[in-house]
Design a protein around this motif. Structure first.
Motif, PDB file in Angstrom:
ATOM      1  N   GLY A   9       0.769  -1.236  -0.018  1.00  0.00           N
ATOM      2  CA  GLY A   9       0.170   0.051  -0.052  1.00  0.00           C
ATOM      3  C   GLY A   9       0.831   1.355  -0.008  1.00  0.00           C
ATOM      4  O   GLY A   9       1.836   1.132  -0.229  1.00  0.00           O
ATOM      5  N   GLY A  10       0.215   2.344   0.216  1.00  0.00           N
ATOM      6  CA  GLY A  10       0.898   3.560   0.373  1.00  0.00           C
ATOM      7  C   GLY A  10       1.888   3.684   1.497  1.00  0.00           C
ATOM      8  O   GLY A  10       3.118   4.267   1.103  1.00  0.00           O
ATOM      9  N   ARG A  11       1.585   3.306   2.446  1.00  0.00           N
ATOM     10  CA  ARG A  11       2.518   2.933   3.570  1.00  0.00           C
ATOM     11  C   ARG A  11       3.494   2.262   3.209  1.00  0.00           C
ATOM     12  O   ARG A  11       4.788   2.762   3.736  1.00  0.00           O
ATOM     13  CB  ARG A  11       1.710   2.390   4.673  1.00  0.00           C
ATOM     14  CG  ARG A  11       2.662   1.934   6.094  1.00  0.00           C
ATOM     15  CD  ARG A  11       1.543   1.118   6.958  1.00  0.00           C
ATOM     16  NE  ARG A  11       0.844   0.250   6.299  1.00  0.00           N
ATOM     17  CZ  ARG A  11      -0.373  -0.110   6.349  1.00  0.00           C
ATOM     18  NH1 ARG A  11      -1.004   0.218   7.592  1.00  0.00           N
ATOM     19  NH2 ARG A  11      -0.949  -1.207   6.003  1.00  0.00           N
ATOM     20  N   GLU A  12       3.653   1.345   2.661  1.00  0.00           N
ATOM     21  CA  GLU A  12       4.681   0.337   2.156  1.00  0.00           C
ATOM     22  C   GLU A  12       5.714   1.082   1.327  1.00  0.00           C
ATOM     23  O   GLU A  12       6.740   1.074   1.265  1.00  0.00           O
ATOM     24  CB  GLU A  12       4.507  -0.852   1.756  1.00  0.00           C
ATOM     25  CG  GLU A  12       3.814  -1.751   2.755  1.00  0.00           C
ATOM     26  CD  GLU A  12       2.385  -1.375   3.371  1.00  0.00           C
ATOM     27  OE1 GLU A  12       1.334  -1.006   2.483  1.00  0.00           O
ATOM     28  OE2 GLU A  12       2.225  -1.589   4.573  1.00  0.00           O
ATOM     29  N   GLY A 229      -6.486  11.196   3.821  1.00  0.00           N
ATOM     30  CA  GLY A 229      -5.325  12.138   3.800  1.00  0.00           C
ATOM     31  C   GLY A 229      -4.988  12.247   5.389  1.00  0.00           C
ATOM     32  O   GLY A 229      -5.789  12.013   6.314  1.00  0.00           O
ATOM     33  N   ALA A 230      -3.893  12.984   5.709  1.00  0.00           N
ATOM     34  CA  ALA A 230      -3.352  12.906   6.769  1.00  0.00           C
ATOM     35  C   ALA A 230      -2.354  14.045   6.921  1.00  0.00           C
ATOM     36  O   ALA A 230      -1.661  14.377   6.001  1.00  0.00           O
ATOM     37  CB  ALA A 230      -2.867  11.769   7.471  1.00  0.00           C
ATOM     38  N   TYR A 231      -1.852  14.392   8.221  1.00  0.00           N
ATOM     39  CA  TYR A 231      -0.722  15.446   8.278  1.00  0.00           C
ATOM     40  C   TYR A 231      -0.083  15.249   9.872  1.00  0.00           C
ATOM     41  O   TYR A 231      -0.541  14.504  10.480  1.00  0.00           O
ATOM     42  CB  TYR A 231      -1.353  16.824   8.350  1.00  0.00           C
ATOM     43  CG  TYR A 231      -2.440  17.110   9.143  1.00  0.00           C
ATOM     44  CD1 TYR A 231      -3.749  16.579   8.988  1.00  0.00           C
ATOM     45  CD2 TYR A 231      -2.177  17.843  10.325  1.00  0.00           C
ATOM     46  CE1 TYR A 231      -4.900  16.959   9.767  1.00  0.00           C
ATOM     47  CE2 TYR A 231      -3.257  17.846  11.362  1.00  0.00           C
ATOM     48  CZ  TYR A 231      -4.714  17.245  11.032  1.00  0.00           C
ATOM     49  OH  TYR A 231      -5.622  17.439  12.095  1.00  0.00           O
ATOM     50  N   ALA A 298       1.225   7.189   7.734  1.00  0.00           N
ATOM     51  CA  ALA A 298       2.646   7.004   7.599  1.00  0.00           C
ATOM     52  C   ALA A 298       3.559   7.842   6.485  1.00  0.00           C
ATOM     53  O   ALA A 298       4.769   8.095   6.637  1.00  0.00           O
ATOM     54  CB  ALA A 298       2.772   5.423   7.266  1.00  0.00           C
ATOM     55  N   GLN A 299       2.677   8.282   5.663  1.00  0.00           N
ATOM     56  CA  GLN A 299       3.227   8.915   4.478  1.00  0.00           C
ATOM     57  C   GLN A 299       3.751  10.385   4.994  1.00  0.00           C
ATOM     58  O   GLN A 299       5.256  10.695   4.493  1.00  0.00           O
ATOM     59  CB  GLN A 299       2.226   9.078   3.171  1.00  0.00           C
ATOM     60  CG  GLN A 299       2.065   7.813   2.590  1.00  0.00           C
ATOM     61  CD  GLN A 299       0.939   6.974   3.037  1.00  0.00           C
ATOM     62  OE1 GLN A 299       0.847   6.698   4.331  1.00  0.00           O
ATOM     63  NE2 GLN A 299      -0.029   6.200   2.405  1.00  0.00           N
ATOM     64  N   ARG A 330      11.383  20.143  10.759  1.00  0.00           N
ATOM     65  CA  ARG A 330      10.443  20.909  11.778  1.00  0.00           C
ATOM     66  C   ARG A 330       9.108  21.261  10.790  1.00  0.00           C
ATOM     67  O   ARG A 330       8.166  21.708  11.385  1.00  0.00           O
ATOM     68  CB  ARG A 330      11.040  22.194  12.107  1.00  0.00           C
ATOM     69  CG  ARG A 330      12.288  22.005  12.877  1.00  0.00           C
ATOM     70  CD  ARG A 330      13.087  23.126  13.440  1.00  0.00           C
ATOM     71  NE  ARG A 330      12.321  23.725  14.345  1.00  0.00           N
ATOM     72  CZ  ARG A 330      12.205  23.642  15.544  1.00  0.00           C
ATOM     73  NH1 ARG A 330      12.882  22.832  16.194  1.00  0.00           N
ATOM     74  NH2 ARG A 330      11.510  24.637  16.378  1.00  0.00           N
ATOM     75  N   ARG A 331       9.252  21.182   9.494  1.00  0.00           N
ATOM     76  CA  ARG A 331       8.065  21.524   8.597  1.00  0.00           C
ATOM     77  C   ARG A 331       6.742  20.552   8.848  1.00  0.00           C
ATOM     78  O   ARG A 331       7.173  19.466   9.219  1.00  0.00           O
ATOM     79  CB  ARG A 331       8.592  21.381   7.267  1.00  0.00           C
ATOM     80  CG  ARG A 331       9.490  22.846   6.932  1.00  0.00           C
ATOM     81  CD  ARG A 331       9.957  22.501   5.685  1.00  0.00           C
ATOM     82  NE  ARG A 331      10.839  21.607   5.523  1.00  0.00           N
ATOM     83  CZ  ARG A 331      11.533  21.239   4.281  1.00  0.00           C
ATOM     84  NH1 ARG A 331      11.177  21.848   3.047  1.00  0.00           N
ATOM     85  NH2 ARG A 331      12.374  20.105   4.217  1.00  0.00           N
ATOM     86  N   THR A 332       5.616  20.962   8.538  1.00  0.00           N
ATOM     87  CA  THR A 332       4.509  20.044   8.327  1.00  0.00           C
ATOM     88  C   THR A 332       4.550  19.279   7.122  1.00  0.00           C
ATOM     89  O   THR A 332       4.965  19.868   6.122  1.00  0.00           O
ATOM     90  CB  THR A 332       3.249  21.019   8.364  1.00  0.00           C
ATOM     91  OG1 THR A 332       3.438  21.669   9.711  1.00  0.00           O
ATOM     92  CG2 THR A 332       1.946  20.398   8.274  1.00  0.00           C
ATOM     93  N   ALA A 333       4.126  17.963   7.297  1.00  0.00           N
ATOM     94  CA  ALA A 333       3.690  17.202   6.120  1.00  0.00           C
ATOM     95  C   ALA A 333       2.540  16.856   6.063  1.00  0.00           C
ATOM     96  O   ALA A 333       1.910  16.797   7.101  1.00  0.00           O
ATOM     97  CB  ALA A 333       4.884  15.952   5.980  1.00  0.00           C
ATOM     98  N   LEU A 334       1.853  16.993   4.747  1.00  0.00           N
ATOM     99  CA  LEU A 334       0.277  16.771   4.630  1.00  0.00           C
ATOM    100  C   LEU A 334       0.076  15.834   3.203  1.00  0.00           C
ATOM    101  O   LEU A 334       0.903  15.875   2.307  1.00  0.00           O
ATOM    102  CB  LEU A 334      -0.232  17.899   4.369  1.00  0.00           C
ATOM    103  CG  LEU A 334      -1.695  18.094   4.223  1.00  0.00           C
ATOM    104  CD1 LEU A 334      -2.396  18.984   5.135  1.00  0.00           C
ATOM    105  CD2 LEU A 334      -2.170  18.005   2.758  1.00  0.00           C
ATOM    106  N   GLY A 335      -0.613  14.647   3.407  1.00  0.00           N
ATOM    107  CA  GLY A 335      -0.949  14.016   2.361  1.00  0.00           C
ATOM    108  C   GLY A 335      -2.166  14.001   1.959  1.00  0.00           C
ATOM    109  O   GLY A 335      -3.405  13.668   2.712  1.00  0.00           O
ATOM    110  N   VAL A 336      -2.669  13.676   0.797  1.00  0.00           N
ATOM    111  CA  VAL A 336      -4.180  13.969   0.121  1.00  0.00           C
ATOM    112  C   VAL A 336      -4.259  12.696  -0.694  1.00  0.00           C
ATOM    113  O   VAL A 336      -3.285  12.445  -1.499  1.00  0.00           O
ATOM    114  CB  VAL A 336      -4.025  15.142  -0.768  1.00  0.00           C
ATOM    115  CG1 VAL A 336      -5.565  15.247  -1.507  1.00  0.00           C
ATOM    116  CG2 VAL A 336      -4.155  16.479  -0.153  1.00  0.00           C
ATOM    117  N   VAL A 337      -5.124  12.013  -0.215  1.00  0.00           N
ATOM    118  CA  VAL A 337      -5.538  10.521  -0.895  1.00  0.00           C
ATOM    119  C   VAL A 337      -6.218  11.012  -2.244  1.00  0.00           C
ATOM    120  O   VAL A 337      -7.116  11.622  -1.953  1.00  0.00           O
ATOM    121  CB  VAL A 337      -6.057   9.505   0.108  1.00  0.00           C
ATOM    122  CG1 VAL A 337      -6.737   8.377  -0.780  1.00  0.00           C
ATOM    123  CG2 VAL A 337      -5.071   9.094   1.296  1.00  0.00           C
TER     124      VAL A 337
END
Ligand code: AMP
Ligand code: GLY
Length: 431
Positions: A9-12, A229-231, A298-299, A330-337
């Protein structure tokens, strides 16, 4: 050295991508992998899912260590099999993975160790389950005991819905063995947060905070999904809450498992419901345990790891996670599915995917349900197809970058949310 990531998956993809960046790594095999890991630099897919075949592969290829992404191989005993063969692997044993693979086991465990969770009862008989629902009233939550790929939880706003869920699970057997036993649980309100740690059987290393969006539609509306999505970081988890979660949930879980003779190793994910009020006193309850990294959490998490993650995993495998630390960007990471048409009920597969912009240092498109067809065309092969993940100096910047890429990608009928991260934006106008 050669590594093995188990899952597809995306995590892997994100795990393989992060590990492949280590100077120490010559190749990351991904079993079975996806369209992204098929072409990723220093990555190679292997079409194996059987546990014994994975052991043989690891022996033949002289794999330095393996890391497991999803719950199914953990519940099938892949960690036990690797260890019996003298192979190094990071993940939960079959016995420990019951925290995720049986909701009844997890609830019983939490009660035994005074870990806060919703009140519950477990049933195998439909009539008794229905009588309990009548007695408790709605809203109420019905959960299939076993692994149901994120679909085994019915948050019933009416008694009728709850009764229908019982008929479905205990009567019609729609969830097979996973639904032959159900947990009926008190309905909780509040804000959900994910808390993920790495465990080595004795010690714990908390990962940075993260949060996913489970509902399909903007404003956290619509059906539940595996995550749209997640951040990371997630501002809801303040330092006070962080300490409380470690003290009230994570450490009692680790210690409880050790006391029961099932030392916990691997990633551990506590899904939490956090009630209203000041952080020092607001209610904090465990909704579920997962024995793995969240997907898509995880992403963004892996995107923020700046140190050589192979070293962190090696220390964890050696039982020395207390000597490890992670250098977080230190930055923010954000993932959009980006999900397929028809997701989550009936995702359409086989659509071609084009116009994915090149990855940059700040924005990576992780693949999930994709496959590389023999003719070289990338096609969708699952509900959640891609997760476009970006780093930014603020959550808004990360959002802008992720959406700039997500909107360019061509996939017939694609679905994505326009507001990932809104809860973390002060006075958000996106809500
Ligand atoms: P779970 O797989 O147990 O995390 O459940 C999936 C989703 O159902 C959670 O993320 C929550 O949104 C919701 N949920 C689970 N348990 C409860 C509960 N006791 N009260 C309210 N919502 C819940
Ligand atoms: N994103 C939720 C999960 O991985 O279970």
């Amino acid at each position: 050295m050669k590594l093995l990531v188990i899952g597809g998956g995306g995590r892997e993809h994100a795990l393989a991508w992060r590990l492949a960046q280590s100077q120490r790594v010559s190749k990351v095999f991904v079993a079975p992998g996806n369209g992204g890991t098929a072409t990723g630099e220093r990555m190679q897919n292997i079409p194996i899912t059987d546990v014994q075949e994975l052991v043989q592969f690891a022996q033949t290829e002289n794999i330095h260590f393996a890391v497991v992404g999803p719950e199914a191989p953990l519940a099938a005993g892949v960690v036990d099999a690797f260890r019996s063969a003298g192979l190094k692997i990071f993940g939960a044993t079959k016995a420990a993975a019951q925290l995720e693979s049986s909701k009844d086991y997890a609830k019983g465990f939490m009660v035994r160790h005074q870990i806060p969770t919703a009140a519950y009862a477990t049933f195998t008989d439909a009539e008794s389950a229905k009588a309990y629902i009548h007695e408790q009233g709605a809203p109420i939550v019905v959960k299939a005991d076993g692994l149901a790929a994120g679909k085994g939880v019915i948050v019933a706003m009416t008694e009728a819905e709850a009764l229908a869920a019982i008929d479905d699970m205990l009567g019609a057997g729609s969830f097979g063995d996973a639904g032959a036993q159900v947990v009926i649980e008190e309905f909780l309100t509040g804000e959900e947060a994910s808390f993920i740690v790495m465990c080595d059987g004795q010690n714990v290393l908390p990962l940075a905070t993260s949060q996913d969006h489970k509902r399909l539609k903007d404003g956290d509306q619509g059906p539940n999904t595996g995550g749209m999505g997640a951040y990371s970081p997630a501002p809801i988890v303040s330092p006070t809450l962080h300490n409380r979660i470690m003290r009230e949930v994570i450490l009692p879980t680790m210690n409880g498992m050790a006391r029961e003779g099932i030392p916990y190793s691997g990633f551990l994910y506590a899904g939490l419901m956090i009630g209203d009020g000041p952080d020092a006193t607001r209610s904090l309850k465990v909704l579920e345990y997962n024995c793995r990294l969240g997907d898509p959490e995880a992403q963004p998490l892996l995107m923020r790891i700046k140190n050589d993650f192979t070293e962190t995993l090696e220390l964890a495998i050696q039982g020395k996670i207390d000597q490890a630390s992670i250098d977080w960007d230190r930055r923010t990471a954000l993932g959009v599915v980006i999900a397929a048409a028809g997701y989550p009920e009936a995702p359409r597969t086989g659509d071609s995917i084009t116009a994915i912009p090149e990855d940059t240092e700040h924005c990576v498109t992780f693949h999930a349900g994709t496959a590389l067809r023999e003719d070289g065309v990338l096609v969708s092969s699952g509900g959640r197809v891609l997760c476009v993940t970006a780093l930014g100096d603020s959550i808004r910047r990360a959002q802008e970058k992720a959406y700039a890429t997500a909107t360019k990608i061509q996939l017939e009928g694609k679905q994505f949310r326009n507001d990932i991260g809104w809860r973390a934006i002060p006075n958000s106008d996106l809500s």
